[in-house]
Design a protein around this motif. Structure first.
Motif, PDB file in Angstrom:
ATOM      1  N   ARG A  69       0.830  -1.213   0.000  1.00 17.86           N
ATOM      2  CA  ARG A  69       0.000   0.000   0.000  1.00 17.86           C
ATOM      3  C   ARG A  69       0.862   1.259   0.000  1.00 17.86           C
ATOM      4  NH1 ARG A  69      -5.445  -0.625   1.090  1.00 17.86           N
ATOM      5  NH2 ARG A  69      -5.560   1.557   1.744  1.00 17.86           N
ATOM      6  N   PHE A  70       1.950   1.240   0.714  1.00 21.62           N
ATOM      7  CA  PHE A  70       2.807   2.421   0.839  1.00 21.62           C
ATOM      8  C   PHE A  70       3.710   2.596  -0.379  1.00 21.62           C
ATOM      9  CE2 PHE A  70       6.507   4.658   2.848  1.00 21.62           C
ATOM     10  CZ  PHE A  70       5.832   5.836   3.148  1.00 21.62           C
ATOM     11  N   GLY A  71       3.998   1.487  -1.065  1.00 23.94           N
ATOM     12  CA  GLY A  71       4.938   1.513  -2.180  1.00 23.94           C
ATOM     13  C   GLY A  71       6.253   0.875  -1.778  1.00 23.94           C
ATOM     14  N   LEU A  72       6.756  -0.057  -2.601  1.00 29.84           N
ATOM     15  CA  LEU A  72       7.929  -0.835  -2.212  1.00 29.84           C
ATOM     16  C   LEU A  72       9.178   0.024  -2.090  1.00 29.84           C
ATOM     17  CD1 LEU A  72       7.364  -4.017  -4.403  1.00 29.84           C
ATOM     18  CD2 LEU A  72       6.779  -3.658  -2.007  1.00 29.84           C
ATOM     19  N   ARG A  73       9.390   0.919  -3.037  1.00 32.65           N
ATOM     20  CA  ARG A  73      10.589   1.754  -2.986  1.00 32.65           C
ATOM     21  C   ARG A  73      10.553   2.657  -1.761  1.00 32.65           C
ATOM     22  NH1 ARG A  73      11.463   6.834  -4.971  1.00 32.65           N
ATOM     23  NH2 ARG A  73      13.652   7.423  -5.349  1.00 32.65           N
ATOM     24  N   ARG A  74       9.433   3.292  -1.508  1.00 34.08           N
ATOM     25  CA  ARG A  74       9.318   4.163  -0.343  1.00 34.08           C
ATOM     26  C   ARG A  74       9.456   3.380   0.957  1.00 34.08           C
ATOM     27  NH1 ARG A  74       4.031   7.774  -0.973  1.00 34.08           N
ATOM     28  NH2 ARG A  74       3.310   5.931  -2.108  1.00 34.08           N
ATOM     29  N   THR A  75       8.891   2.161   0.979  1.00 31.96           N
ATOM     30  CA  THR A  75       9.018   1.323   2.173  1.00 31.96           C
ATOM     31  C   THR A  75      10.481   1.007   2.461  1.00 31.96           C
ATOM     32  OG1 THR A  75       6.845   0.307   1.863  1.00 31.96           O
ATOM     33  CG2 THR A  75       8.451  -0.918   3.173  1.00 31.96           C
ATOM     34  N   SER A  76      11.229   0.646   1.420  1.00 35.55           N
ATOM     35  CA  SER A  76      12.643   0.325   1.594  1.00 35.55           C
ATOM     36  C   SER A  76      13.412   1.525   2.135  1.00 35.55           C
ATOM     37  CB  SER A  76      13.235  -0.125   0.254  1.00 35.55           C
ATOM     38  OG  SER A  76      14.634  -0.311   0.365  1.00 35.55           O
ATOM     39  N   ILE A  77      13.166   2.690   1.562  1.00 37.93           N
ATOM     40  CA  ILE A  77      13.885   3.894   1.985  1.00 37.93           C
ATOM     41  C   ILE A  77      13.545   4.251   3.435  1.00 37.93           C
ATOM     42  CG2 ILE A  77      14.136   6.374   1.591  1.00 37.93           C
ATOM     43  CD1 ILE A  77      13.574   5.782  -1.399  1.00 37.93           C
ATOM     44  N   MET A  78      12.254   4.277   3.754  1.00 37.21           N
ATOM     45  CA  MET A  78      11.840   4.672   5.101  1.00 37.21           C
ATOM     46  C   MET A  78      12.289   3.657   6.154  1.00 37.21           C
ATOM     47  SD  MET A  78      10.644   7.574   4.555  1.00 37.21           S
ATOM     48  CE  MET A  78      10.123   7.897   6.247  1.00 37.21           C
ATOM     49  N   ALA A  79      12.272   2.360   5.801  1.00 41.36           N
ATOM     50  CA  ALA A  79      12.713   1.335   6.748  1.00 41.36           C
ATOM     51  C   ALA A  79      14.191   1.516   7.078  1.00 41.36           C
ATOM     52  CB  ALA A  79      12.460  -0.064   6.171  1.00 41.36           C
ATOM     53  N   ASP A  80      15.015   1.794   6.071  1.00 37.41           N
ATOM     54  CA  ASP A  80      16.443   1.978   6.330  1.00 37.41           C
ATOM     55  C   ASP A  80      16.703   3.273   7.095  1.00 37.41           C
ATOM     56  OD1 ASP A  80      17.502  -0.382   5.197  1.00 37.41           O
ATOM     57  OD2 ASP A  80      17.201   0.422   3.195  1.00 37.41           O
ATOM     58  N   LEU A  81      15.974   4.335   6.774  1.00 38.57           N
ATOM     59  CA  LEU A  81      16.135   5.575   7.530  1.00 38.57           C
ATOM     60  C   LEU A  81      15.725   5.380   8.987  1.00 38.57           C
ATOM     61  CD1 LEU A  81      14.867   8.302   5.017  1.00 38.57           C
ATOM     62  CD2 LEU A  81      17.225   7.870   5.762  1.00 38.57           C
ATOM     63  N   GLY A  82      14.629   4.658   9.220  1.00 37.93           N
ATOM     64  CA  GLY A  82      14.209   4.384  10.591  1.00 37.93           C
ATOM     65  C   GLY A  82      15.226   3.552  11.352  1.00 37.93           C
ATOM     66  N   SER A  83      15.818   2.557  10.676  1.00 36.47           N
ATOM     67  CA  SER A  83      16.867   1.751  11.311  1.00 36.47           C
ATOM     68  C   SER A  83      18.077   2.609  11.638  1.00 36.47           C
ATOM     69  CB  SER A  83      17.275   0.602  10.381  1.00 36.47           C
ATOM     70  OG  SER A  83      16.203  -0.292  10.161  1.00 36.47           O
ATOM     71  N   ALA A  84      18.430   3.519  10.710  1.00 32.87           N
ATOM     72  CA  ALA A  84      19.569   4.410  10.951  1.00 32.87           C
ATOM     73  C   ALA A  84      19.316   5.299  12.164  1.00 32.87           C
ATOM     74  CB  ALA A  84      19.830   5.264   9.708  1.00 32.87           C
ATOM     75  N   LEU A  85      18.119   5.846  12.266  1.00 28.83           N
ATOM     76  CA  LEU A  85      17.796   6.710  13.398  1.00 28.83           C
ATOM     77  C   LEU A  85      17.803   5.929  14.716  1.00 28.83           C
ATOM     78  CD1 LEU A  85      14.958   8.902  11.850  1.00 28.83           C
ATOM     79  CD2 LEU A  85      17.287   9.613  12.424  1.00 28.83           C
TER      80      LEU A  85
END
Length: 400
Positions: A69-85
């Protein structure tokens, strides 16, 4: 032929997965060490490791419809940014309490679970855009993954030695940020792969499970890998260390034996990357499982290190084809709109065998002794090797 931009996108996606995997393995070493030096509790070390693994599995299983629903590319980017934070917060707060630490580790693990699923599903459209056969991409992915695993754990230890524990956690945070940057700047999936899905959550989740359970070939392969993970983890975490302790009485030999399996896996993956498009898929999968498992356990009945090393190396060669073939057949047999949730379910089922294996092996060795437990494991592994062949006709094995 794929354009140079399409190929650079595929390379960037594979590179992002390598960086993410490297960060995961650094976390596996650095975070428990951080807990040990700050609390002195081995029990809390184990809990912090589980705090990342359990949410990862649950997220892989339950979050894919949300990624669609969110979009695969956006999910990948946001997941990695969240892990980084999350990692940056752990590194930045010297007096962080144990419970907040567990919460941040669990949050990062859950994000990585759904983020990894998104990256895996993006591989096929990016491979097609680059005009690269998907079986070659999955074989290359396996090669990179195995190599990264070999490097990641030692790197975690070296980072602690060179920089200290908290700076090592900060390096981990930077790796996830770099992963997000690679996908954000260079990965542009074509057409439908870039469009979010609109199905309701439970409908999407049931649809993925229904499709996977309805495919006899994929179910047989998935159950085989689950059982192989149970038995392989039994050998790696219990049987082989005990054999080394009882027969060779040298901790150095443990690293040599496990290194032989890893080396065989990497060399086998490199070879399979070249040969994969010309090999029969299902038959190669079944042969790989057979070679990888029972011989490795039966060899522990001897007292010969040379024999164990040779058989273990060959077993590593055999296992190298299993995951790439399963991955390629998932890509080819599962419709694009269902891949995220089907991949998540299949990955969660297969990975669930890892914690089960270590637990069962310890109990069996305690009750029956090492020699009997190893023979029983070998027999079970041999039976598992035949599972993919039991309900599939021979003419179905040459699927290409």
């Amino acid at each position: 032929m794929g354009s140079s931009r399409d190929k650079s996108g595929l390379v960037a996606l594979l590179g992002a997965d390598v960086v993410s995997t490297l960060g995961n393995w650094v976390s596996v070493i650095v975070l428990p060490w951080l807990v040990l030096v700050s609390t002195g509790s081995p029990a809390k070390m184990g809990l912090v490791a589980a705090a990342g693994q359990v949410p990862y599995l649950l997220s892989s299983l339950l979050a894919p419809p949300l990624a669609d629903r969110f979009g695969l590319r956006r999910t990948s980017i946001m997941a990695d940014l969240g892990s980084a934070l999350s990692m940056a917060a752990i590194a930045a707060v010297p007096g962080i309490g144990y419970l907040p630490l567990l919460g941040l580790v669990g949050f990062a693990g859950a994000l990585r679970g759904v983020g990894d699923r998104a990256k895996h599903v993006l591989l096929k459209p990016m491979a097609e855009a680059a005009d690269v056969p998907i079986i070659r991409v999955t074989a290359l992915y396996e090669t990179l993954n195995r190599t990264t695993q070999m490097v990641g754990a030692p790197l975690g230890g070296l980072l602690i030695f060179w920089l200290g524990t908290r700076p090592a956690v900060l390096v981990d945070a930077v790796s996830f940020a770099a992963c997000a940057a690679l996908v954000g700047l260079l990965v542009r999936p074509p057409g439908p792969a870039a469009e979010p899905a609109t199905e309701r959550y439970l409908v999407a989740l049931r649809g993925g499970a229904r499709f996977l359970l309805g495919d006899q070939v994929l179910v047989a392969m998935m159950l085989s890998i689950f059982l192989v993970n149970v038995l392989t983890q039994s050998g790696t975490t219990v049987f082989i260390p005990l054999w080394v302790a009882e027969v060779l009485r040298s901790p150095a030999a443990l690293g040599v034996v496990l290194g032989a399996f890893a080396t065989g896996g990497v060399l086998g993956s490199l070879t399979f990357t070249v040969l994969a498009p010309r090999m029969p898929r299902y038959l190669t999968f079944a042969v790989g499982i057979t070679v990888a498992g029972a011989p490795r356990l039966f060899a522990l009945s001897s007292h010969s290190l040379a024999l164990v090393l040779v058989v273990t190396f060959v077993s590593g060669l055999g296992i190298s084809a299993v995951n790439p073939i399963f991955g390629a057949m998932l890509y080819e047999r599962v419709p694009a709109g269902l891949q995220t949730r089907v991949f998540g379910l299949a990955g969660a089922v297969c990975s669930a065998g890892l914690p089960i294996g270590a637990t069962l092996a310890g109990a069996v060795v305690t009750g029956l002794g090492l020699h009997t437990a190893v023979l029983l494991g070998g027999v079970l592994y041999l039976a598992v090797s035949l599972l993919p062949l039991r309900r599939i006709r021979v003419d179905q094995m040459a699927v290409k």
